[in-house]
Design a protein around this motif. Structure first.
Motif, PDB file in Angstrom:
ATOM      1  N   SER A  85     -48.889 -31.394  23.852  1.00  0.00           N
ATOM      2  CA  SER A  85     -48.138 -31.087  22.574  1.00  0.00           C
ATOM      3  C   SER A  85     -47.331 -29.343  23.364  1.00  0.00           C
ATOM      4  O   SER A  85     -46.374 -28.430  23.461  1.00  0.00           O
ATOM      5  N   ARG A  86     -48.782 -28.466  23.818  1.00  0.00           N
ATOM      6  CA  ARG A  86     -48.355 -27.614  24.919  1.00  0.00           C
ATOM      7  C   ARG A  86     -46.749 -27.169  25.372  1.00  0.00           C
ATOM      8  O   ARG A  86     -46.445 -26.672  25.756  1.00  0.00           O
ATOM      9  N   VAL A  87     -47.703 -27.708  26.883  1.00  0.00           N
ATOM     10  CA  VAL A  87     -46.582 -28.335  28.075  1.00  0.00           C
ATOM     11  C   VAL A  87     -44.853 -28.541  27.411  1.00  0.00           C
ATOM     12  O   VAL A  87     -43.815 -27.821  27.819  1.00  0.00           O
ATOM     13  N   ALA A  88     -45.221 -29.178  26.397  1.00  0.00           N
ATOM     14  CA  ALA A  88     -43.956 -29.909  25.978  1.00  0.00           C
ATOM     15  C   ALA A  88     -42.965 -28.930  25.080  1.00  0.00           C
ATOM     16  O   ALA A  88     -41.601 -28.881  25.082  1.00  0.00           O
ATOM     17  N   LEU A  89     -44.265 -28.391  24.672  1.00  0.00           N
ATOM     18  CA  LEU A  89     -43.677 -26.716  23.748  1.00  0.00           C
ATOM     19  C   LEU A  89     -42.995 -26.313  24.327  1.00  0.00           C
ATOM     20  O   LEU A  89     -42.132 -24.881  24.881  1.00  0.00           O
ATOM     21  N   LYS A  90     -43.932 -25.813  25.614  1.00  0.00           N
ATOM     22  CA  LYS A  90     -43.536 -24.812  26.511  1.00  0.00           C
ATOM     23  C   LYS A  90     -41.621 -25.283  27.855  1.00  0.00           C
ATOM     24  O   LYS A  90     -40.836 -24.501  26.909  1.00  0.00           O
ATOM     25  N   ARG A  91     -41.781 -26.235  27.342  1.00  0.00           N
ATOM     26  CA  ARG A  91     -40.338 -26.973  28.509  1.00  0.00           C
ATOM     27  C   ARG A  91     -38.882 -26.907  27.863  1.00  0.00           C
ATOM     28  O   ARG A  91     -38.154 -26.834  28.129  1.00  0.00           O
ATOM     29  N   ARG A  92     -39.349 -26.863  26.169  1.00  0.00           N
ATOM     30  CA  ARG A  92     -38.148 -27.297  25.706  1.00  0.00           C
ATOM     31  C   ARG A  92     -38.154 -26.152  25.187  1.00  0.00           C
ATOM     32  O   ARG A  92     -36.798 -25.209  24.735  1.00  0.00           O
ATOM     33  N   SER A  93     -38.091 -24.340  25.115  1.00  0.00           N
ATOM     34  CA  SER A  93     -38.406 -22.882  24.899  1.00  0.00           C
ATOM     35  C   SER A  93     -37.545 -22.661  26.130  1.00  0.00           C
ATOM     36  O   SER A  93     -36.732 -22.197  25.855  1.00  0.00           O
ATOM     37  N   ARG A  94     -37.893 -23.312  27.032  1.00  0.00           N
ATOM     38  CA  ARG A  94     -37.620 -22.452  28.578  1.00  0.00           C
ATOM     39  C   ARG A  94     -36.096 -23.676  28.730  1.00  0.00           C
ATOM     40  O   ARG A  94     -35.232 -22.579  28.929  1.00  0.00           O
ATOM     41  N   SER A  95     -35.573 -24.665  27.795  1.00  0.00           N
ATOM     42  CA  SER A  95     -34.459 -25.216  27.854  1.00  0.00           C
ATOM     43  C   SER A  95     -33.131 -25.207  26.963  1.00  0.00           C
ATOM     44  O   SER A  95     -32.152 -24.996  27.716  1.00  0.00           O
ATOM     45  N   ARG A  96     -34.513 -24.576  25.548  1.00  0.00           N
ATOM     46  CA  ARG A  96     -33.074 -23.839  25.020  1.00  0.00           C
ATOM     47  C   ARG A  96     -32.855 -22.254  25.002  1.00  0.00           C
ATOM     48  O   ARG A  96     -31.571 -22.248  25.088  1.00  0.00           O
ATOM     49  N   THR A  97     -33.656 -21.365  25.277  1.00  0.00           N
ATOM     50  CA  THR A  97     -33.269 -20.056  26.286  1.00  0.00           C
ATOM     51  C   THR A  97     -32.896 -19.775  27.300  1.00  0.00           C
ATOM     52  O   THR A  97     -33.240 -20.498  28.407  1.00  0.00           O
ATOM     53  N   PRO A  98     -31.336 -19.336  27.377  1.00  0.00           N
ATOM     54  CA  PRO A  98     -30.999 -19.785  28.515  1.00  0.00           C
ATOM     55  C   PRO A  98     -31.181 -17.668  29.117  1.00  0.00           C
ATOM     56  O   PRO A  98     -31.876 -17.061  28.969  1.00  0.00           O
ATOM     57  N   ASN A  99     -31.361 -18.078  30.644  1.00  0.00           N
ATOM     58  CA  ASN A  99     -31.331 -16.873  31.352  1.00  0.00           C
ATOM     59  C   ASN A  99     -30.761 -15.582  31.420  1.00  0.00           C
ATOM     60  O   ASN A  99     -31.074 -14.665  31.597  1.00  0.00           O
ATOM     61  N   ARG A 100     -29.769 -16.018  30.463  1.00  0.00           N
ATOM     62  CA  ARG A 100     -28.728 -14.553  29.989  1.00  0.00           C
ATOM     63  C   ARG A 100     -29.300 -13.083  29.354  1.00  0.00           C
ATOM     64  O   ARG A 100     -30.170 -13.617  28.579  1.00  0.00           O
ATOM     65  N   LYS A 101     -29.161 -12.088  29.705  1.00  0.00           N
ATOM     66  CA  LYS A 101     -29.212 -10.958  28.413  1.00  0.00           C
ATOM     67  C   LYS A 101     -28.255 -10.741  27.199  1.00  0.00           C
ATOM     68  O   LYS A 101     -27.249 -11.604  27.387  1.00  0.00           O
ATOM     69  N   PRO A 102     -29.668 -10.384  26.683  1.00  0.00           N
ATOM     70  CA  PRO A 102     -28.729 -10.943  25.024  1.00  0.00           C
ATOM     71  C   PRO A 102     -27.711  -9.300  25.039  1.00  0.00           C
ATOM     72  O   PRO A 102     -27.739  -8.232  26.189  1.00  0.00           O
ATOM     73  N   ILE A 103     -26.379  -9.206  24.394  1.00  0.00           N
ATOM     74  CA  ILE A 103     -25.669  -8.932  24.699  1.00  0.00           C
ATOM     75  C   ILE A 103     -25.731  -8.287  23.050  1.00  0.00           C
ATOM     76  O   ILE A 103     -25.748  -8.029  22.109  1.00  0.00           O
ATOM     77  N   PRO A 104     -25.544  -6.746  23.594  1.00  0.00           N
ATOM     78  CA  PRO A 104     -26.084  -5.136  22.129  1.00  0.00           C
ATOM     79  C   PRO A 104     -24.598  -5.395  21.246  1.00  0.00           C
ATOM     80  O   PRO A 104     -23.617  -5.298  21.960  1.00  0.00           O
ATOM     81  N   ILE A 105     -24.976  -4.929  19.963  1.00  0.00           N
ATOM     82  CA  ILE A 105     -23.685  -4.857  18.969  1.00  0.00           C
ATOM     83  C   ILE A 105     -23.412  -3.454  19.503  1.00  0.00           C
ATOM     84  O   ILE A 105     -25.188  -3.125  18.587  1.00  0.00           O
ATOM     85  N   ILE A 106     -22.516  -2.575  19.802  1.00  0.00           N
ATOM     86  CA  ILE A 106     -22.532  -1.410  19.103  1.00  0.00           C
ATOM     87  C   ILE A 106     -22.127  -0.735  18.219  1.00  0.00           C
ATOM     88  O   ILE A 106     -23.004  -0.301  17.724  1.00  0.00           O
ATOM     89  N   ASN A 107     -21.288  -1.053  17.956  1.00  0.00           N
ATOM     90  CA  ASN A 107     -20.719  -1.072  16.037  1.00  0.00           C
ATOM     91  C   ASN A 107     -20.297  -2.197  15.665  1.00  0.00           C
ATOM     92  O   ASN A 107     -20.012  -3.153  15.755  1.00  0.00           O
ATOM     93  N   GLU A 108     -21.099  -2.192  14.136  1.00  0.00           N
ATOM     94  CA  GLU A 108     -20.956  -3.390  12.743  1.00  0.00           C
ATOM     95  C   GLU A 108     -19.529  -3.104  12.898  1.00  0.00           C
ATOM     96  O   GLU A 108     -18.671  -2.141  12.343  1.00  0.00           O
ATOM     97  N   GLN A 109     -18.822  -4.033  12.656  1.00  0.00           N
ATOM     98  CA  GLN A 109     -18.138  -4.223  11.974  1.00  0.00           C
ATOM     99  C   GLN A 109     -18.134  -4.150  10.802  1.00  0.00           C
ATOM    100  O   GLN A 109     -18.806  -5.012  10.289  1.00  0.00           O
ATOM    101  N   VAL A 110     -17.626  -3.758   9.967  1.00  0.00           N
ATOM    102  CA  VAL A 110     -16.933  -2.863   8.590  1.00  0.00           C
ATOM    103  C   VAL A 110     -15.680  -3.462   7.467  1.00  0.00           C
ATOM    104  O   VAL A 110     -14.871  -3.779   8.273  1.00  0.00           O
ATOM    105  N   PRO A 111     -16.322  -3.603   7.203  1.00  0.00           N
ATOM    106  CA  PRO A 111     -14.949  -5.032   6.475  1.00  0.00           C
ATOM    107  C   PRO A 111     -13.412  -4.125   5.958  1.00  0.00           C
ATOM    108  O   PRO A 111     -14.110  -2.769   5.325  1.00  0.00           O
ATOM    109  N   ALA A 112     -12.017  -4.571   5.509  1.00  0.00           N
ATOM    110  CA  ALA A 112     -11.847  -3.494   5.411  1.00  0.00           C
ATOM    111  C   ALA A 112     -11.803  -3.085   3.946  1.00  0.00           C
ATOM    112  O   ALA A 112     -12.295  -3.829   3.148  1.00  0.00           O
TER     113      ALA A 112
END
Length: 224
Positions: A85-112
């Motif tokens: 089960s541990r090996v299966a969870l590790k494989r699932r987490s690796r398959s779900r999480t991509p290797n791309r770096k997260p894109i930081p949000i600099i300014n949050e969009q404020v509604p008008a």
């Protein structure tokens, strides 16, 4: 002459006895000292000495396999299942999480048309504070319709003073508190208001003991 003849006869008889005894002894010795081959030729089996019982038991004990316990087998199966089960969870987490770096949000969009406060109202922390306050204040209080009005006002003022310490600047606080007798009927309380969903916030708590219930709602409205 007669005496000499008799002595000769006696001597001959003694010699014959001696020779007879000697021959008998030789025959007996020959019969006793026969080789082992003669016994085999006569059909006498070659009997071996039986093995020692103690030595056979020791050999049997050494050759016997060790006993297998049921608990050990079950423990091994559980360990194997957990490892899989541990090996299966590790494989699932690796398959779900991509290797791309997260894109930081600099300014949050404020509604008008919405306000943009520097700090938001911490409704989660305020809710925990109010819940602990009601538990400590109303734990040993019984419901009394004559004193419930003064108790409601005092609790509202204490809650506003306590929440004011954790509220950011430029936030106005509105406290709504209701106390009632706890009976067999169920009570449903609801509220409705018009506000800015981006900057304003609200938190609500409830408490009840054997004789009464209490519902608190605190509104935090941001003013520019």
């Amino acid at each position: 002459m007669d005496a000499t003849n008799q002595s000769k006869k006696l001597a001959a008889v003694k010699l014959s006895r001696v020779t007879f005894k000697a021959t008998n002894r030789d025959v007996e010795a020959a019969t006793v000292k026969e080789p082992a081959g003669t016994l085999i030729s006569r059909g006498v089996p070659n009997v071996k000495s039986p093995p020692n019982e103690a030595s056979s038991k020791v050999k049997d004990v050494k050759k016997a396999p060790p006993p297998i316990s049921l608990r050990g087998l079950l423990a091994c199966q559980r360990f194997g299942m957990e490892l899989k089960s541990r090996v299966a969870l590790k494989r699932r987490s690796r398959s779900r999480t991509p290797n791309r770096k997260p894109i930081p949000i600099i300014n949050e969009q404020v509604p008008a048309g919405s306000a943009n406060p520097a700090q938001r109202f911490p409704y989660g922390q305020v809710k925990e504070l109010i819940q602990d306050f009601l538990t400590a204040r109303l734990k040993n209080v019984t419901y009394n319709p004559e004193t419930s009005g003064d108790l409601t006002k005092g609790l509202c003022e204490d809650i506003k003073k306590m929440v004011r310490r954790y509220a950011p600047p430029r936030y106005k606080l509105i406290c709504n508190l209701a106390i009632g007798s706890k009976g067999r009927e169920d009570i449903l309380m609801a509220s409705q208001c018009l506000w800015d969903s981006y900057s304003d916030n609200v938190t609500s708590c409830s408490y009840q003991n054997l004789s009464m219930f209490c519902v608190v709602t605190v509104y935090a409205v941001y003013c520019e």
